[in-house]
Design an enzyme around this catalytic site. Structure first.
Site, mmCIF file in Angstrom:
data_model
loop_
_atom_site.group_PDB
_atom_site.id
_atom_site.type_symbol
_atom_site.label_atom_id
_atom_site.label_comp_id
_atom_site.label_asym_id
_atom_site.label_seq_id
_atom_site.Cartn_x
_atom_site.Cartn_y
_atom_site.Cartn_z
ATOM 1 N N ASP A 186 3.202 2.254 -5.718
ATOM 2 C CA ASP A 186 1.785 2.073 -5.375
ATOM 3 C C ASP A 186 1.636 1.190 -4.140
ATOM 4 O O ASP A 186 2.489 0.341 -3.874
ATOM 5 C CB ASP A 186 1.062 1.441 -6.580
ATOM 6 C CG ASP A 186 -0.445 1.638 -6.512
ATOM 7 O OD1 ASP A 186 -0.915 2.490 -5.727
ATOM 8 O OD2 ASP A 186 -1.162 0.934 -7.257
ATOM 9 N N HIS A 217 1.645 6.596 3.552
ATOM 10 C CA HIS A 217 2.435 7.567 2.773
ATOM 11 C C HIS A 217 3.724 7.919 3.519
ATOM 12 O O HIS A 217 4.782 8.060 2.922
ATOM 13 C CB HIS A 217 1.611 8.827 2.502
ATOM 14 C CG HIS A 217 0.414 8.579 1.626
ATOM 15 N ND1 HIS A 217 0.484 7.851 0.464
ATOM 16 C CD2 HIS A 217 -0.890 8.948 1.752
ATOM 17 C CE1 HIS A 217 -0.725 7.793 -0.095
ATOM 18 N NE2 HIS A 217 -1.566 8.442 0.669
ATOM 19 N N LEU A 227 23.556 10.534 -9.571
ATOM 20 C CA LEU A 227 22.252 9.977 -9.958
ATOM 21 C C LEU A 227 21.287 11.079 -10.400
ATOM 22 O O LEU A 227 21.107 12.079 -9.700
ATOM 23 C CB LEU A 227 21.651 9.225 -8.757
ATOM 24 C CG LEU A 227 20.220 8.705 -8.932
ATOM 25 C CD1 LEU A 227 20.190 7.485 -9.845
ATOM 26 C CD2 LEU A 227 19.597 8.356 -7.579
ATOM 27 N N GLU A 266 11.054 -2.754 -20.349
ATOM 28 C CA GLU A 266 10.697 -4.024 -19.716
ATOM 29 C C GLU A 266 9.863 -3.728 -18.465
ATOM 30 O O GLU A 266 10.203 -2.828 -17.686
ATOM 31 C CB GLU A 266 11.959 -4.803 -19.319
ATOM 32 C CG GLU A 266 12.824 -5.213 -20.498
ATOM 33 C CD GLU A 266 12.135 -6.216 -21.416
ATOM 34 O OE1 GLU A 266 11.374 -7.072 -20.919
ATOM 35 O OE2 GLU A 266 12.358 -6.125 -22.649
HETATM 36 C C1 IPE Z 1 -0.427 5.630 -9.747
HETATM 37 O O1 IPE Z 1 -1.032 5.115 -8.616
HETATM 38 C C2 IPE Z 1 0.071 7.010 -9.473
HETATM 39 C C3 IPE Z 1 1.199 7.090 -8.556
HETATM 40 C C4 IPE Z 1 1.883 6.086 -8.078
HETATM 41 C C5 IPE Z 1 1.593 8.417 -8.200
HETATM 42 P P1 IPE Z 1 -2.606 5.222 -8.396
HETATM 43 O O2 IPE Z 1 -2.899 4.511 -7.130
HETATM 44 O O3 IPE Z 1 -3.039 6.638 -8.492
HETATM 45 O O4 IPE Z 1 -3.170 4.430 -9.670
HETATM 46 P P2 IPE Z 1 -4.569 3.776 -9.952
HETATM 47 O O5 IPE Z 1 -5.617 4.777 -9.536
HETATM 48 O O6 IPE Z 1 -4.643 2.531 -9.120
HETATM 49 O O7 IPE Z 1 -4.562 3.485 -11.412
HETATM 50 C C1 IPE Z 2 0.712 5.252 -3.875
HETATM 51 O O1 IPE Z 2 -0.069 4.603 -2.942
HETATM 52 C C2 IPE Z 2 0.925 6.708 -3.556
HETATM 53 C C3 IPE Z 2 0.209 7.641 -4.431
HETATM 54 C C4 IPE Z 2 -0.486 7.335 -5.498
HETATM 55 C C5 IPE Z 2 0.284 9.033 -4.080
HETATM 56 P P1 IPE Z 2 -1.652 4.684 -2.964
HETATM 57 O O2 IPE Z 2 -2.068 5.820 -2.102
HETATM 58 O O3 IPE Z 2 -2.180 4.709 -4.345
HETATM 59 O O4 IPE Z 2 -2.004 3.305 -2.258
HETATM 60 P P2 IPE Z 2 -3.201 2.324 -2.579
HETATM 61 O O5 IPE Z 2 -3.190 2.058 -4.056
HETATM 62 O O6 IPE Z 2 -4.451 3.017 -2.148
HETATM 63 O O7 IPE Z 2 -2.915 1.099 -1.772
HETATM 64 MG MG MG Z 3 -2.807 3.262 -5.634
#
Ligand code: IPE
Ligand code: IPE
Ligand code: MG
Length: 232
Positions: free
Chosen positions: A18, A35, A129, A199
């Site tokens: 995330d 991304h 892996l 964990e």
């Molecule tokens: C969780 O991240 C999903 C992925 C990492 C693919 P999100 O950014 O979608 O989660 P929320 O919306 O903050 O819960």
């Molecule tokens: C994680 O990063 C990637 C996916 C969920 C696809 P985010 O796109 O959720 O990044 P934030 O949470 O907006 O910073």
């Molecule tokens: Mg996110």
């Protein structure tokens, strides 16, 4: 690195990747740049996990809820995925990585589906892996799918093994360590069944900045935990 106990490496590490959007925002860049950088982290972390002796690495790449995002972002994510597979497949295959997809990829763009099917098929016999990529993945959807397949098999009184064996992760050990980057203290519909005794490690580091050193720190922290599984 010297602090790591190599006799106690978690067999299965799962990561909620995330913070790509926040990384880009901090740099006043469009989200897609985050991304793109995140894909580079994926490459590094797969390599690091392999060299640390982790057996199964699960990466949460796209949730069933992520379809709520603007169509251009969703499209960009799948196109990055295709680019990643095309660019990295040979090296991953050479390293013996075995790819499995967790989730329903039938809803993905056709070129993404094709690349994924090919990569899974061609690495199926590898013994290095185990790399799971969770794509269009939701734990509740996974559980519903499992219950349906159990019912179809005529199992009327399923036990834990019946359920585990009907999940996308069938045959794999449950995660020992769940890492979430970017500080959010939530599970976001990820592996609800499998993380029963996992964990949890949350770091403020944004996914595009997450490094091998951060992974090692998570493992060192994990190795200090006392896992009780309900005992004393
Ligand atoms: C969780 O991240 C999903 C992925 C990492 C693919 P999100 O950014 O979608 O989660 P929320 O919306 O903050 O819960
Ligand atoms: C994680 O990063 C990637 C996916 C969920 C696809 P985010 O796109 O959720 O990044 P934030 O949470 O907006 O910073
Ligand atoms: Mg996110």
């Amino acid at each position: 690195m010297s602090e790591i106990d190599f006799s106690k490496i978690p067999a299965h590490v799962a990561i909620i990747m995330d913070g790509n959007g926040r990384w880009a925002k901090k740099k006043s860049l469009p989200r897609i740049f985050g991304h793109r950088q995140g894909v580079k982290t994926v490459k590094n972390i797969v390599k690091a996990a392999d060299s640390l002796g982790i057996k199964v690495l699960t990466l949460y790449a796209f949730s069933t809820e992520n379809w709520k995002r603007p169509a251009v972002e969703v499209k960009a994510l799948f196109s990055l995925l295709v680019q990643f597979l095309k660019k990295e497949f040979a090296e991953l295959n050479e390293k013996g990585v075995r790819l499995r997809i967790l989730g329903d990829i039938s809803k993905l763009p056709e070129n993404a589906r094709k690349e994924l099917d090919k990569a899974c098929k061609e690495t199926a016999e590898n013994s290095g892996l185990q790399l799971n990529i969770a794509l269009n993945y939701g734990a509740r959807q996974e559980i519903i799918r499992a219950f349906r397949s159990i019912a179809e098999k005529g199992i009327t009184n399923p036990d834990e093994d019946d359920i585990s064996n009907a999940l996308y992760t069938a045959g794999q050990p449950d995660p020992d360590l769940l890492i979430r980057t970017s500080g959010e203290l939530r599970v976001s519909n990820f592996m609800l069944w499998q993380i029963a005794y996992c964990e949890i490690y949350v770091t403020d580091r944004l996914w595009p900045d997450f490094s091998r050193k951060d992974l090692e720190e998570a493992i060192i922290d994990f190795q200090k935990r006392e896992r009780r599984f309900g005992g004393i």
